[in-house]
Scaffold this motif. Sequence first.
Motif, short mmCIF file in Angstrom:
data_model
loop_
_atom_site.label_atom_id
_atom_site.label_comp_id
_atom_site.label_asym_id
_atom_site.label_seq_id
_atom_site.Cartn_x
_atom_site.Cartn_y
_atom_site.Cartn_z
N GLN A 32 -26.82 -1.63 7.82
CA GLN A 32 -25.84 -1.47 6.81
C GLN A 32 -24.24 -1.82 7.14
N THR A 36 -22.81 -1.76 3.31
CA THR A 36 -21.80 -0.57 2.82
C THR A 36 -20.45 -0.86 2.96
N ARG A 55 -26.13 1.12 -2.30
CA ARG A 55 -25.67 0.79 -1.00
C ARG A 55 -24.29 0.18 -0.64
#
Length: 190
Positions: A32, A36, A55
């Motif tokens: 991530q 993100t 996301r």
Amino acid sequence: MRYLLLLALSLLPLFAQAQDTGTKIVTAARKQVGVTLSYDPAYATLDYPGGDVPREKGVCTDVVIRALRDGLSLDLQKLVHEDMKANFSAYPRNWGLSKPDKNIDHRRVPNLQTYFKRSGYKLDVTKDATKFLPGDLVTCTVPPSLPHVMIVSDKKTAEGIPLVIHNIGGGAREEDVLFTYPLTGHYRWK
């Protein structure tokens, strides 16, 4: 002596399984980082089960939700919602709700703390860095009183303190802040 050796050997698969679970959580969380990119606590209507905000944004809990979903195929949205439906009175009343809300309940740290404790994942809170394993979930309070959740990384500082993966603002990051804020919970997925 032979009994102790047999006992130790019988526990090795459990230890290996715990390490494997933690590694899967950390690997999914680390994916991530760089994806993100912002912190956005806005309420959103989500699909159920399996709902997620886009996301590229989210909050600290979204890092945990995605790591468990991607790493272990566990849907924290569904797990928390089902437990709240069956045991609503066990959960905090911080938001004045009269019933569970599948769009937001799993995105609130106090609800996750309650779910993790009820599910038997709670460990003692400590400042002993050796007690934290990769994939552990740690909650804390960011001043003045904001609840926060982080995932313990498999990387450590030169002093042996594990890094954490979280979104405290500016997106998912892996950094050295495990003991920066007062710890309020320590959980290990079984």
